[in-house]
Design a protein around this motif. Sequence first.
Motif, short mmCIF file in Angstrom:
data_model
loop_
_atom_site.label_atom_id
_atom_site.label_comp_id
_atom_site.label_asym_id
_atom_site.label_seq_id
_atom_site.Cartn_x
_atom_site.Cartn_y
_atom_site.Cartn_z
N SER A 1 0.82 -1.21 0.00
CA SER A 1 0.00 0.00 0.00
C SER A 1 0.86 1.26 0.00
O SER A 1 0.63 2.18 -0.80
CB SER A 1 -0.94 0.00 1.21
OG SER A 1 -1.81 -1.11 1.17
N PHE A 2 1.85 1.30 0.89
CA PHE A 2 2.69 2.48 0.97
C PHE A 2 3.60 2.60 -0.25
O PHE A 2 3.86 3.71 -0.73
CB PHE A 2 3.52 2.46 2.26
CG PHE A 2 2.74 2.86 3.48
CD1 PHE A 2 2.60 4.19 3.82
CD2 PHE A 2 2.11 1.91 4.27
CE1 PHE A 2 1.88 4.57 4.94
CE2 PHE A 2 1.38 2.28 5.38
CZ PHE A 2 1.25 3.61 5.73
N ASN B 1 -6.79 9.65 -11.13
CA ASN B 1 -7.84 10.19 -10.26
C ASN B 1 -7.34 11.30 -9.34
O ASN B 1 -8.10 12.20 -8.98
CB ASN B 1 -8.46 9.07 -9.42
CG ASN B 1 -9.43 8.22 -10.21
OD1 ASN B 1 -10.51 8.66 -10.57
ND2 ASN B 1 -9.05 6.98 -10.51
N TYR B 2 -6.07 11.24 -8.94
CA TYR B 2 -5.57 12.18 -7.94
C TYR B 2 -4.64 13.25 -8.49
O TYR B 2 -4.22 14.13 -7.73
CB TYR B 2 -4.86 11.40 -6.82
CG TYR B 2 -5.72 10.36 -6.15
CD1 TYR B 2 -7.03 10.65 -5.80
CD2 TYR B 2 -5.23 9.09 -5.87
CE1 TYR B 2 -7.83 9.70 -5.20
CE2 TYR B 2 -6.03 8.13 -5.25
CZ TYR B 2 -7.33 8.44 -4.93
OH TYR B 2 -8.12 7.50 -4.33
N GLY C 1 0.10 19.32 -2.09
CA GLY C 1 -0.24 18.37 -3.14
C GLY C 1 0.16 16.95 -2.77
O GLY C 1 -0.59 16.00 -3.01
N ILE C 2 1.35 16.79 -2.19
CA ILE C 2 1.81 15.47 -1.77
C ILE C 2 0.85 14.87 -0.74
O ILE C 2 0.47 13.70 -0.82
CB ILE C 2 3.24 15.55 -1.22
CG1 ILE C 2 4.23 15.85 -2.34
CG2 ILE C 2 3.62 14.25 -0.51
CD1 ILE C 2 5.65 16.08 -1.86
N PRO D 1 -5.26 9.85 0.21
CA PRO D 1 -6.29 8.99 -0.42
C PRO D 1 -5.71 7.80 -1.16
O PRO D 1 -6.36 6.75 -1.26
CB PRO D 1 -7.03 9.94 -1.37
CG PRO D 1 -6.06 11.03 -1.65
CD PRO D 1 -5.24 11.19 -0.41
N ALA D 2 -4.49 7.94 -1.68
CA ALA D 2 -3.89 6.83 -2.42
C ALA D 2 -3.57 5.66 -1.50
O ALA D 2 -3.79 4.50 -1.86
CB ALA D 2 -2.62 7.30 -3.14
N VAL D 3 -3.06 5.93 -0.31
CA VAL D 3 -2.67 4.84 0.59
C VAL D 3 -3.88 4.16 1.21
O VAL D 3 -3.79 3.02 1.68
CB VAL D 3 -1.73 5.38 1.70
CG1 VAL D 3 -2.51 6.13 2.77
CG2 VAL D 3 -0.91 4.27 2.32
N SER D 4 -5.03 4.84 1.20
CA SER D 4 -6.23 4.27 1.82
C SER D 4 -7.29 3.86 0.80
O SER D 4 -8.39 3.49 1.20
CB SER D 4 -6.83 5.28 2.80
OG SER D 4 -7.18 6.49 2.14
N THR D 5 -6.98 3.93 -0.48
CA THR D 5 -7.99 3.61 -1.49
C THR D 5 -8.35 2.13 -1.47
O THR D 5 -7.54 1.29 -1.09
CB THR D 5 -7.49 3.99 -2.90
OG1 THR D 5 -8.54 3.78 -3.85
CG2 THR D 5 -6.29 3.14 -3.30
N PHE D 6 -9.57 1.84 -1.85
CA PHE D 6 -9.98 0.44 -1.98
C PHE D 6 -10.72 0.19 -3.30
O PHE D 6 -10.68 -0.90 -3.83
CB PHE D 6 -10.85 0.00 -0.80
CG PHE D 6 -12.17 0.71 -0.71
CD1 PHE D 6 -13.31 0.16 -1.28
CD2 PHE D 6 -12.29 1.92 -0.05
CE1 PHE D 6 -14.53 0.81 -1.19
CE2 PHE D 6 -13.51 2.57 0.05
CZ PHE D 6 -14.63 2.01 -0.53
#
Length: 294
Positions: free
Chosen positions: A67-68, A169-170, A219-220, A226-231
């Motif tokens: 994830s990270f 998306n981000y 921005g980071i 949201p990227a590390v917690s996306t599902f």
Amino acid sequence: MKNKRSWLAAPYVVWMALFTVIPIVMMVVYAFTQEIVVDAETGEKAVRFTLNNFAQMGAYTVVFLRSFKLALIATAICLLIGYPISYWMAKEGAQFQKAAMALIMLPMWMNFLLRTYAWMSILENTGLLNRLFQAIGLIDLVNHLCGTELQYFPMINTQGAVVLGMVYNYLPFMILPIYSVIIKMDNSLLEAAQDLGANSALTFRKVILPLSLPGVLSGITMVFVPAVSTFAISRLLGGNNQTLLGNLIEMQFVGTAYNPHLGSAIAMVMMVVVVVCMYVMNRFGEGEEQAVML
């Protein structure tokens, strides 16, 4: 006057209490507790304090690392793409900036899931890209050069597809903060640097980049969190092969492996890690600002 202002803030306080504070308290309680059966005959259960939920997370170390890793890669790509775009937009005229902003924001007007489903249609084995590659003979060329027998390029259900979905998306969340900072820069500082003999590269490195750092850090943060917690992205574009923390937490609450105590513990650890990362980045940003002022 103060009483009137406090009453105006009451709806916000109630909202925060209901949808932020209470859920966090519930998550902490679930993370440090566990249900045990007290009476096997009656099925009576009791809740007891335990750290076992955190001990069980060792089995999901690979998911944490994945994830990270993917979130950091997506954030780095967004930065490499977003900074030049933001700088370019800020240096162009007002009409160009409006048109570019509309193009950047246009995909955001469409539902998040619809955008991700669109990428599924593009990347799948019989999707638009593979049909295009077959039509132009690229797959046959690769088979001839490499001695393979590929029918299609496997793009869906890979880490690359997940990162692509994250970047797509981000990316606006990286562009907008950097652009908003660069557009507000005082041009007299750039002119002063040039008057002192600095060329374009030195002006960018010594003036523009340090002054734009608050936007970069914002921005980071807005991309990484949201990227590390996306599902949704990992589930749709990564399939069952690329499980991330968001999918793992979802499975503990709505999946077959129902265990809200373990899910709360994982969510709590992830939240703490994200808060620490944000704190470190903010401290780094403050240090850079002080260095520029000196």
